[in-house]
Write an enzyme that holds these catalytic residues in place. Sequence first.
Site, PDB file in Angstrom:
ATOM      1  CE  LYS A 110      77.419  73.901  -7.753  1.00  0.00           C
ATOM      2  NZ  LYS A 110      76.069  73.727  -7.263  1.00  0.00           N
TER       3      LYS A 110
ATOM      4  N   GLY B 218      63.818  82.017   5.372  1.00  0.00           N
ATOM      5  CA  GLY B 218      64.857  82.833   6.000  1.00  0.00           C
ATOM      6  C   GLY B 218      64.807  82.926   7.514  1.00  0.00           C
ATOM      7  CB  SER B 219      63.121  81.061  10.266  1.00  0.00           C
ATOM      8  OG  SER B 219      63.630  79.764  10.260  1.00  0.00           O
ATOM      9  CG  ASN B 220      68.039  78.420  10.432  1.00  0.00           C
ATOM     10  OD1 ASN B 220      68.473  78.180  11.553  1.00  0.00           O
ATOM     11  ND2 ASN B 220      67.177  77.622   9.817  1.00  0.00           N
TER      12      ASN B 220
ATOM     13  CG  HIS C 270      70.662  68.708   7.133  1.00  0.00           C
ATOM     14  ND1 HIS C 270      70.079  68.977   5.905  1.00  0.00           N
ATOM     15  CD2 HIS C 270      70.277  67.458   7.470  1.00  0.00           C
ATOM     16  CE1 HIS C 270      69.380  67.925   5.526  1.00  0.00           C
ATOM     17  NE2 HIS C 270      69.485  66.988   6.454  1.00  0.00           N
TER      18      HIS C 270
ATOM     19  CG  ASN D 187      74.269  73.460   5.475  1.00  0.00           C
ATOM     20  OD1 ASN D 187      73.432  74.337   5.272  1.00  0.00           O
ATOM     21  ND2 ASN D 187      73.994  72.167   5.268  1.00  0.00           N
TER      22      ASN D 187
ATOM     23  CG  MET E 230      66.694  74.869   0.036  1.00  0.00           C
ATOM     24  SD  MET E 230      67.365  74.092   1.520  1.00  0.00           S
ATOM     25  CE  MET E 230      66.240  72.723   1.647  1.00  0.00           C
ATOM     26  NE  ARG E 231      71.022  77.217  -6.340  1.00  0.00           N
ATOM     27  CZ  ARG E 231      70.302  76.772  -7.362  1.00  0.00           C
ATOM     28  NH1 ARG E 231      70.834  76.005  -8.274  1.00  0.00           N
ATOM     29  NH2 ARG E 231      69.036  77.113  -7.464  1.00  0.00           N
ATOM     30  CG  LEU E 232      76.277  69.869  -3.842  1.00  0.00           C
ATOM     31  CD1 LEU E 232      75.916  69.387  -2.441  1.00  0.00           C
ATOM     32  CD2 LEU E 232      76.283  68.701  -4.824  1.00  0.00           C
TER      33      LEU E 232
END
Length: 208
Positions: free
Chosen positions: A71, A17-19, A115, A113, A96-98
């Site tokens: 989903k 959770g740093s972002n 990356h 997002n 970490m999931r589409l």
Amino acid sequence: MPEHRPLRLAVFASGRGSNAMAIFSAVRSGRLPGIDPVLLVCDREKAPVLEKARESGVPAVQILPRSYPSKDDYEKAILAHLHDKKADAIALAGYMRLVGPVLIGAFPDRILNIHPSLLPAFPGLHAQRQAIDYGVRVTGVTVHFVDLLMDHGPIILQKSVPVFPEDTEETLVERLLPVEHEAYVEALAAFSGGRLQLSGRRVLWKAD
Ligand code: GAR
């Protein structure tokens, strides 16, 4: 000029959770006046980000995909929380999931997002290790709009970072993280200020 109300932002995260914390702290210090963080969504049990968000005063919910038959059902459960908080947009911050069609359909061009590579190089997991293994001398971070493909949508902002021969995955992660935090805040400031305009895959920045 009428003042716009701040954008009600939901942040999605899976782990450290740093972002997410960088975003919340930028809001607290007045660097993101156009953002109101209304919810932290976490898809993993006992992820450190849950407690950190609560300590920052941001409501946090844990919604586990395995509790739902599909989903779509999982994302509909998230959507109910987002509607409850009247969220306007989503920032994926180490989620970490589409993201699937339910969320993309509900928030078109309103999901961002971050990356840890210069996309389209090294999408997916362990981007830093991929960069080292490939032997690139420069990597970086990308903030982009989210579409249905992994780490793929229109690019908002990129910043480069050198890769040194002695780097390990850990040292590269450490060099990239502060640059991620800075890039995300910059991109969110532009997004919440209405300064980003999509033209196909291209994101045009309007002046302040
Ligand atoms: C960050 O490096 C982020 O860029 C990456 O996960 C890490 C989460 O760290 N995201 C991806 O790889 C997305 N494809 P954090 O939990 O400390 O923000």
